[in-house]
Write an enzyme that holds these catalytic residues in place. Structure first.
Site, PDB file in Angstrom:
ATOM      1  N   SER A  15     182.377  18.634  -0.505  1.00  0.00           N
ATOM      2  CA  SER A  15     181.405  19.466  -1.234  1.00  0.00           C
ATOM      3  C   SER A  15     181.475  20.923  -0.762  1.00  0.00           C
ATOM      4  CB  SER A  15     179.983  18.915  -1.095  1.00  0.00           C
ATOM      5  OG  SER A  15     179.536  19.016   0.227  1.00  0.00           O
ATOM      6  N   MET A  88     187.801  15.535  10.333  1.00  0.00           N
ATOM      7  CA  MET A  88     187.396  14.626  11.409  1.00  0.00           C
ATOM      8  C   MET A  88     188.433  14.452  12.511  1.00  0.00           C
ATOM      9  SD  MET A  88     184.353  13.951  10.679  1.00  0.00           S
ATOM     10  CE  MET A  88     183.840  12.535  11.629  1.00  0.00           C
ATOM     11  N   HIS A 107     179.060  23.261  10.922  1.00  0.00           N
ATOM     12  CA  HIS A 107     178.456  22.120  11.610  1.00  0.00           C
ATOM     13  C   HIS A 107     177.014  21.937  11.112  1.00  0.00           C
ATOM     14  CE1 HIS A 107     177.986  19.198  14.780  1.00  0.00           C
ATOM     15  NE2 HIS A 107     176.792  19.711  15.020  1.00  0.00           N
ATOM     16  N   ASP A 143     182.514  22.211  18.914  1.00  0.00           N
ATOM     17  CA  ASP A 143     181.322  22.864  18.345  1.00  0.00           C
ATOM     18  C   ASP A 143     180.743  23.948  19.257  1.00  0.00           C
ATOM     19  OD1 ASP A 143     181.527  21.113  16.173  1.00  0.00           O
ATOM     20  OD2 ASP A 143     180.263  19.617  17.129  1.00  0.00           O
TER      21      ASP A 143
HETATM   22  C1  GRF Z   1     179.335  18.885   6.318  1.00  0.00           C
HETATM   23  O1  GRF Z   1     178.003  18.475   6.376  1.00  0.00           O
HETATM   24  C2  GRF Z   1     179.723  19.674   7.544  1.00  0.00           C
HETATM   25  O2  GRF Z   1     178.663  20.302   8.157  1.00  0.00           O
HETATM   26  C3  GRF Z   1     180.280  18.613   8.452  1.00  0.00           C
HETATM   27  O3  GRF Z   1     180.896  17.680   7.615  1.00  0.00           O
HETATM   28  C4  GRF Z   1     180.280  17.692   6.338  1.00  0.00           C
HETATM   29  C5  GRF Z   1     181.345  17.780   5.301  1.00  0.00           C
HETATM   30  O4  GRF Z   1     180.849  17.566   4.026  1.00  0.00           O
HETATM   31  N1  GRF Z   1     181.154  19.225   9.425  1.00  0.00           N
HETATM   32  P1  GRF Z   1     181.722  17.832   2.739  1.00  0.00           P
HETATM   33  O5  GRF Z   1     182.989  16.970   2.888  1.00  0.00           O
HETATM   34  O6  GRF Z   1     182.035  19.286   2.676  1.00  0.00           O
HETATM   35  O7  GRF Z   1     180.886  17.368   1.585  1.00  0.00           O
END
Ligand code: GRF
Length: 187
Positions: A15, A88, A107, A143
């Site tokens: 997203s 990840m 984050h 982080d």
């Molecule tokens: C986000 O909430 C970001 O803060 C975290 O991972 C999530 C990724 O969401 N690091 P998306 O894949 O961008 O929807």
């Protein structure tokens, strides 16, 4: 304006990728999303890359091999900025050194509070009064890099893990772009 060639690294829903692509289309935005890297194939984020016709690389082999492949692609494409958005995998020191000062991450907490995973659960358990998101440079400690921008909201009594996730992401979709404007405006 000359837009900086940017790559977004994802592992899931994408997203933030979606928001970055949309925002980057406006004339004055300082970056152009030219490439997407993912360590997973069957994710919504890849559908987004396809929808916007952005080239992507899906790669999840042994660490040294896959990072070398990514580095090669990023160099060939002259990528200047890397935006981690829910990626990840931990990047190696070698990778971080190669793109020193060019990698940023988002984050879902107000750093330095709640580094790491499962942030929303921990935030609710701790009965925090407010939360939000942080966009920061990436360094060798998880982080912990220099903070570029934070956006926050007040947690209400009725908030749940799901609702604070939604509220946090709403801010993320604006905050990531604001952070890029902030660091690149005077470049
Ligand atoms: C986000 O909430 C970001 O803060 C975290 O991972 C999530 C990724 O969401 N690091 P998306 O894949 O961008 O929807």
């Amino acid at each position: 304006m000359v837009k900086k060639k940017t790559c977004v690294f994802i592992s899931g829903t994408g997203s933030n990728l979606n928001a970055l692509i949309k925002n980057s289309r406006s004339y004055n935005f300082p970056v152009k999303i030219e490439f997407v890297v993912s360590n997973k194939s069957d994710i919504k984020g890849i559908k987004i890359a396809k929808k916007f016709k952005i080239p992507y690389l899906i790669i999840n082999t042994r660490k040294s091999l896959y990072e070398n492949k990514i580095i090669e692609e990023l160099k060939n494409r002259n990528i200047k900025i890397i935006c981690l958005a829910g990626y990840m995998k931990i990047l190696s020191n070698n990778f971080l050194n190669k793109f020193n000062g060019k990698i940023i991450n988002i984050h879902p907490s107000l750093l330095p509070k709640f580094k790491g995973l499962n942030t929303f659960n921990r935030i609710l358990k701790k009965k925090e009064k407010k939360t939000g998101c942080t966009i920061h440079y990436v360094n060798k400690k998880l982080d912990s890099g220099k903070i570029i921008l934070k956006k926050e909201f007040i947690i209400s009594k009725s908030d749940t893990v799901d609702s604070i996730k939604i509220r946090t992401q709403r801010l993320e979709h604006v905050g990531y772009s604001e952070a890029l404007i902030k660091i690149l405006r005077n470049n």
